[in-house]
Write a protein that holds these residues in place. Structure first.
Motif, PDB file in Angstrom:
ATOM      1  N   UNK A  11      -3.785   2.668 -15.182  1.00 50.80           N
ATOM      2  CA  UNK A  11      -3.893   3.498 -13.984  1.00 50.80           C
ATOM      3  C   UNK A  11      -2.578   3.823 -13.319  1.00 50.80           C
ATOM      4  N   UNK A  12      -1.757   2.853 -13.083  1.00 53.47           N
ATOM      5  CA  UNK A  12      -0.491   3.062 -12.400  1.00 53.47           C
ATOM      6  C   UNK A  12      -0.332   2.078 -11.258  1.00 53.47           C
ATOM      7  N   UNK A  13       0.790   2.186 -10.590  1.00 56.36           N
ATOM      8  CA  UNK A  13       1.106   1.321  -9.460  1.00 56.36           C
ATOM      9  C   UNK A  13       1.182   2.190  -8.216  1.00 56.36           C
ATOM     10  N   UNK A  14       0.394   1.840  -7.203  1.00 56.47           N
ATOM     11  CA  UNK A  14       0.363   2.599  -5.951  1.00 56.47           C
ATOM     12  C   UNK A  14       0.668   1.651  -4.792  1.00 56.47           C
ATOM     13  N   UNK A  15       1.760   1.922  -4.086  1.00 54.92           N
ATOM     14  CA  UNK A  15       2.188   1.079  -2.975  1.00 54.92           C
ATOM     15  C   UNK A  15       2.316   1.950  -1.740  1.00 54.92           C
ATOM     16  N   UNK A  16       1.692   1.507  -0.661  1.00 49.40           N
ATOM     17  CA  UNK A  16       1.793   2.263   0.578  1.00 49.40           C
ATOM     18  C   UNK A  16       2.969   1.828   1.427  1.00 49.40           C
ATOM     19  N   UNK A  17       3.234   0.509   1.489  1.00 49.70           N
ATOM     20  CA  UNK A  17       4.314   0.041   2.349  1.00 49.70           C
ATOM     21  C   UNK A  17       4.873  -1.279   1.836  1.00 49.70           C
ATOM     22  N   UNK A  18       6.206  -1.366   1.776  1.00 49.42           N
ATOM     23  CA  UNK A  18       6.878  -2.602   1.415  1.00 49.42           C
ATOM     24  C   UNK A  18       7.890  -2.928   2.508  1.00 49.42           C
ATOM     25  N   UNK A  19       7.910  -4.188   2.915  1.00 47.29           N
ATOM     26  CA  UNK A  19       8.876  -4.645   3.910  1.00 47.29           C
ATOM     27  C   UNK A  19      10.147  -5.116   3.212  1.00 47.29           C
ATOM     28  N   UNK A  20      11.106  -5.547   4.006  1.00 49.02           N
ATOM     29  CA  UNK A  20      12.362  -6.064   3.478  1.00 49.02           C
ATOM     30  C   UNK A  20      12.124  -7.243   2.541  1.00 49.02           C
ATOM     31  N   UNK A  21      13.011  -7.397   1.586  1.00 46.31           N
ATOM     32  CA  UNK A  21      13.005  -8.546   0.685  1.00 46.31           C
ATOM     33  C   UNK A  21      11.682  -8.674  -0.058  1.00 46.31           C
ATOM     34  N   UNK A  22      11.160  -7.575  -0.550  1.00 45.79           N
ATOM     35  CA  UNK A  22       9.910  -7.570  -1.295  1.00 45.79           C
ATOM     36  C   UNK A  22      10.165  -6.987  -2.675  1.00 45.79           C
ATOM     37  N   UNK A  23       9.296  -7.299  -3.620  1.00 44.56           N
ATOM     38  CA  UNK A  23       9.499  -6.752  -4.945  1.00 44.56           C
ATOM     39  C   UNK A  23       8.263  -6.818  -5.799  1.00 44.56           C
ATOM     40  N   UNK A  24       8.265  -6.013  -6.842  1.00 49.80           N
ATOM     41  CA  UNK A  24       7.230  -6.040  -7.867  1.00 49.80           C
ATOM     42  C   UNK A  24       7.951  -6.258  -9.187  1.00 49.80           C
ATOM     43  N   UNK A  95      -4.764  -4.314 -17.057  1.00 52.42           N
ATOM     44  CA  UNK A  95      -5.044  -3.885 -15.689  1.00 52.42           C
ATOM     45  C   UNK A  95      -5.369  -2.402 -15.680  1.00 52.42           C
ATOM     46  N   UNK A  96      -6.328  -2.055 -14.863  1.00 50.27           N
ATOM     47  CA  UNK A  96      -6.588  -0.636 -14.676  1.00 50.27           C
ATOM     48  C   UNK A  96      -5.537  -0.025 -13.752  1.00 50.27           C
ATOM     49  N   UNK A  97      -5.102  -0.797 -12.773  1.00 52.93           N
ATOM     50  CA  UNK A  97      -4.076  -0.323 -11.862  1.00 52.93           C
ATOM     51  C   UNK A  97      -3.745  -1.399 -10.847  1.00 52.93           C
ATOM     52  N   UNK A  98      -2.666  -1.171 -10.131  1.00 56.84           N
ATOM     53  CA  UNK A  98      -2.258  -2.064  -9.054  1.00 56.84           C
ATOM     54  C   UNK A  98      -2.208  -1.244  -7.779  1.00 56.84           C
ATOM     55  N   UNK A  99      -3.013  -1.633  -6.799  1.00 63.00           N
ATOM     56  CA  UNK A  99      -3.029  -0.962  -5.503  1.00 63.00           C
ATOM     57  C   UNK A  99      -2.623  -1.957  -4.427  1.00 63.00           C
TER      58      UNK A  99
END
Length: 170
Positions: A11-24, A95-99
């Motif tokens: 499916x893909x990776x969909x991220x709405x908001x990431x704060x400081x010092x975050x990662x995937x 995985x189908x996707x990461x939301x």
């Protein structure tokens, strides 16, 4: 040595908001050593997200007359050892996707083998109101004040010794 990672992300990776010092981190071998993130933030209203939010007749005042503002001492010692690995591993991830709606400060998502050491984030935040999230929020005639009368504000002493033991393939 048998070491393999089979990752099927259709499916893909969909991220709405990431704060400081975050990662995937996605992969067979994720190594992150010695992360640091420091700061100070003053915000009177903060973040506003969503749809149809109404802010009307707001008065926002920020007063931050610090003599010394956010001195940071970040003398980290990062030591990483790589040792030969003797693992026979096969990892299958389907995985189908990461939301992800929101990843807060100092948070991560790991897929696969990960060696993470030394993640630290220090922050001082003054918010009179904070974040406004959701749909159809309304704010009418608010008064937001932020008064921070410190002589020395947010002294961050973050001297760490960070040791990581990372296995590797031969």
């Amino acid at each position: 040595m048998l070491r393999s990672l089979n990752l099927n992300l259709s499916g893909g990776i969909h991220i709405q908001m990431m704060e400081r010092q975050s990662g995937i981190f996605i992969g067979e071998r994720n190594v992150a050593i010695g992360w640091s993130s420091h700061g100070k933030e003053n915000s009177v209203i903060g973040n506003i997200s969503g749809q149809s939010n109404l802010l009307l007749n707001n008065i926002s005042i920020l007063n931050d007359p610090d003599l010394v503002d956010t001195p940071i001492d970040d003398r980290d010692i990062n030591i990483s050892f790589e040792n030969p690995g003797d693992e026979n591993t096969t990892t299958n991830i389907n995985l189908e996707g990461i939301n992800v709606n929101r990843i807060e400060q100092n948070s991560s998502i790991f897929l696969g083998k990960a060696h993470v050491n030394g993640m630290d984030a220090n922050q001082k935040t003054n918010t009179s109101q904070g974040a406004v999230l959701g749909h159809n929020n309304q704010q009418l005639s608010n008064l937001n004040l932020n008064n921070d009368q410190d002589l020395v504000d947010t002294f961050i002493d973050d001297r760490d010794i960070k040791v990581a033991n990372v296995e590797r393939e031969i």
